[in-house]
Design an enzyme around this catalytic site. Sequence first.
Site, mmCIF file in Angstrom:
data_model
loop_
_atom_site.group_PDB
_atom_site.id
_atom_site.type_symbol
_atom_site.label_atom_id
_atom_site.label_comp_id
_atom_site.label_asym_id
_atom_site.label_seq_id
_atom_site.Cartn_x
_atom_site.Cartn_y
_atom_site.Cartn_z
ATOM 1 N N TYR A 31 0.830 -1.215 0.000
ATOM 2 C CA TYR A 31 0.000 0.000 0.000
ATOM 3 C C TYR A 31 0.865 1.267 0.000
ATOM 4 O O TYR A 31 1.065 1.890 1.050
ATOM 5 C CB TYR A 31 -0.912 0.006 1.226
ATOM 6 C CG TYR A 31 -1.832 -1.195 1.355
ATOM 7 C CD1 TYR A 31 -2.817 -1.452 0.413
ATOM 8 C CD2 TYR A 31 -1.740 -2.050 2.448
ATOM 9 C CE1 TYR A 31 -3.679 -2.541 0.542
ATOM 10 C CE2 TYR A 31 -2.599 -3.134 2.597
ATOM 11 C CZ TYR A 31 -3.557 -3.372 1.639
ATOM 12 O OH TYR A 31 -4.409 -4.445 1.786
ATOM 13 N N TRP A 37 -9.444 6.566 5.071
ATOM 14 C CA TRP A 37 -9.730 6.219 6.473
ATOM 15 C C TRP A 37 -8.477 5.730 7.185
ATOM 16 O O TRP A 37 -8.368 5.872 8.400
ATOM 17 C CB TRP A 37 -10.961 5.345 6.631
ATOM 18 C CG TRP A 37 -10.930 3.876 6.337
ATOM 19 C CD1 TRP A 37 -10.175 3.226 5.425
ATOM 20 C CD2 TRP A 37 -11.750 2.869 6.970
ATOM 21 N NE1 TRP A 37 -10.486 1.890 5.433
ATOM 22 C CE2 TRP A 37 -11.455 1.637 6.367
ATOM 23 C CE3 TRP A 37 -12.721 2.883 7.967
ATOM 24 C CZ2 TRP A 37 -12.074 0.436 6.730
ATOM 25 C CZ3 TRP A 37 -13.338 1.699 8.327
ATOM 26 C CH2 TRP A 37 -13.020 0.494 7.724
ATOM 27 N N ASP A 38 -7.489 5.227 6.435
ATOM 28 C CA ASP A 38 -6.217 4.876 7.069
ATOM 29 C C ASP A 38 -5.604 6.112 7.719
ATOM 30 O O ASP A 38 -5.184 6.078 8.878
ATOM 31 C CB ASP A 38 -5.218 4.319 6.034
ATOM 32 C CG ASP A 38 -5.650 2.978 5.470
ATOM 33 O OD1 ASP A 38 -6.664 2.942 4.755
ATOM 34 O OD2 ASP A 38 -4.991 1.955 5.746
ATOM 35 N N GLY A 167 -14.809 0.243 2.755
ATOM 36 C CA GLY A 167 -13.562 -0.098 3.451
ATOM 37 C C GLY A 167 -13.446 -1.573 3.821
ATOM 38 O O GLY A 167 -12.362 -2.053 4.078
ATOM 39 N N ASP A 169 -13.612 -4.290 2.049
ATOM 40 C CA ASP A 169 -13.655 -4.588 0.608
ATOM 41 C C ASP A 169 -14.503 -5.774 0.124
ATOM 42 O O ASP A 169 -15.350 -5.606 -0.725
ATOM 43 C CB ASP A 169 -12.229 -4.772 0.079
ATOM 44 C CG ASP A 169 -11.386 -3.532 0.282
ATOM 45 O OD1 ASP A 169 -11.882 -2.587 0.910
ATOM 46 O OD2 ASP A 169 -10.245 -3.501 -0.185
ATOM 47 N N TYR A 366 -9.106 -12.150 4.559
ATOM 48 C CA TYR A 366 -9.337 -10.707 4.412
ATOM 49 C C TYR A 366 -10.557 -10.216 5.194
ATOM 50 O O TYR A 366 -10.576 -10.315 6.409
ATOM 51 C CB TYR A 366 -9.471 -10.469 2.907
ATOM 52 C CG TYR A 366 -9.032 -9.123 2.378
ATOM 53 C CD1 TYR A 366 -8.031 -8.392 2.954
ATOM 54 C CD2 TYR A 366 -9.655 -8.598 1.245
ATOM 55 C CE1 TYR A 366 -7.653 -7.164 2.423
ATOM 56 C CE2 TYR A 366 -9.272 -7.376 0.697
ATOM 57 C CZ TYR A 366 -8.273 -6.656 1.300
ATOM 58 O OH TYR A 366 -7.910 -5.456 0.767
ATOM 59 N N GLU A 410 -1.894 -6.659 9.309
ATOM 60 C CA GLU A 410 -3.078 -5.975 8.771
ATOM 61 C C GLU A 410 -4.350 -6.558 9.400
ATOM 62 O O GLU A 410 -5.275 -5.830 9.735
ATOM 63 C CB GLU A 410 -3.085 -6.172 7.243
ATOM 64 C CG GLU A 410 -4.131 -5.382 6.496
ATOM 65 C CD GLU A 410 -4.052 -5.638 4.985
ATOM 66 O OE1 GLU A 410 -3.260 -6.503 4.550
ATOM 67 O OE2 GLU A 410 -4.807 -4.977 4.243
HETATM 68 C C1 GLC Z 1 -7.388 -2.560 2.125
HETATM 69 C C2 GLC Z 1 -8.540 -2.373 3.101
HETATM 70 C C3 GLC Z 1 -8.976 -0.927 3.113
HETATM 71 C C4 GLC Z 1 -7.769 -0.052 3.416
HETATM 72 C C5 GLC Z 1 -6.647 -0.313 2.393
HETATM 73 C C6 GLC Z 1 -5.353 0.389 2.714
HETATM 74 O O1 GLC Z 1 -7.813 -2.357 0.828
HETATM 75 O O2 GLC Z 1 -9.608 -3.203 2.785
HETATM 76 O O3 GLC Z 1 -9.990 -0.722 4.049
HETATM 77 O O4 GLC Z 1 -8.107 1.280 3.415
HETATM 78 O O5 GLC Z 1 -6.362 -1.684 2.388
HETATM 79 O O6 GLC Z 1 -4.883 -0.024 3.959
#
Ligand code: GLC
Length: 439
Positions: A31, A37-38, A167, A169, A366, A410
């Site tokens: 990422y 939201w992170d 969020g 997913d 997940y 995570e």
């Molecule tokens: C994944 C999660 C998502 C989050 C992203 C970055 O896609 O499902 O909620 O924002 O990762 O961490």
Amino acid sequence: MSGQDNLFEHAKAVLAENDCGDFTRPAPDLYPHQWLWDSCFIAIGLRHLDSDRAQKEILSLFRGQWANGLLPHMVFTSSNKPMTHQDVWQSWLNPLSPDDVNTSGITQPPLLAEAIVQIGEKLPLTERRTWYRQVWPNLLKYHQWLYSERDPHDEGLVLLIHPWEGGLDITPPWMQELNQHLPWWIRLLHKTHLDSLIRPLRSDTKHVPAEQRALNVEVLALGHSMLQLRRKGYDINKILKRGLPAIEDLSFNAILIRANAHLKEIAKTLRQELPEELVERMALAEQALEELWDTYTEQYYSRNFATLKLLKEPSVATLLPLYAGSISQERAAKLVSKLENDHVFGTAFPVPSVPQDSSWFDPLRYWQGPSWVNINWLIIDGLKRYGFADHAAALRDSTLEMVDRSGFFEYFNPLTGAGLGAVNFSWTAALIIDLLKTK
Ligand code: GLC
């Protein structure tokens, strides 16, 4: 050094490793960009370390804000490589997107007001006012956008157009809905097992074992759904006219109700009047959430925007009205009983993202079983406000124990506590800092 000091120092090191200057990436490799939201969860942890840095984390999100107020779920770091995320999203197709930075064309749960207030709580009143004043125009515009664009029938519930907006997913209610909209070619690929052809194109399974991520057919469904939005230039009127999936998502709306309360609090501190239309919609939201309650199964669900039918696939979203804070004590107690039940959400390392008695439950996959620290944080906060202090303390302790044993993953196996997904995950670190610093 005590165990807790050690955990705290380790959490700080994870955030330092992921610090990109103005924002914090969610994790190394997997990422690399900024997620909405992170960054909010990350700022909630950073406020205990460095208030200025926490403020910067939030302010950097506004670089990506669209002219209509949309806060995109991803703001991309620039790259010269071909076929990167920004080339896939092509936010420039919509004239309202910013000129100087590329973003996605959808949003993510509205944790912004929560993060702003949490940062504000650590500041003396004068500085808090200055902080609130600095963010006010962007925050207000974002909330106005949520209702003006995503609540076209004035119901008090906002709709989402892609599972990534929620969020969680690949959460079952959303996947069920996408399955019903699958084009023939994805069905065919899946039936003939040719969907595995996309495996070399997937970057996530290069970093994380495949059984911990979405299935190939789910990745195809998510990608297809995103391309349909792009084809409409992320224009909500065109998207709704085309009949693309639209859901009044339970967890998103629960989070929005809490955000509304924070927005009012910020306005009060600033002695600002909120626009009347927004106040009306906010009042409606709390009643509207109750329409998502199902009397037979005694829980909340998301709802299909077009048919108004509840999507009765259980998920951890059903507990988030505790965080909303607007439900009755009686309903809160019913939700807590699901948290206590060993067959539902009461696993050894709660809270599983799907209850154990669901046919979707998979402890590794997940958002279809594992426990997530951000969801635990939201539930702990709600439990406290409803007076379930013992439950909140127990969940806090098991969350700390899970991360202490396994590391800053995570997500986690809810049966064993083993770490899953990306390592050195920022919101896990940030929220552990917050749980350690607040009781
Ligand atoms: C994944 C999660 C998502 C989050 C992203 C970055 O896609 O499902 O909620 O924002 O990762 O961490």
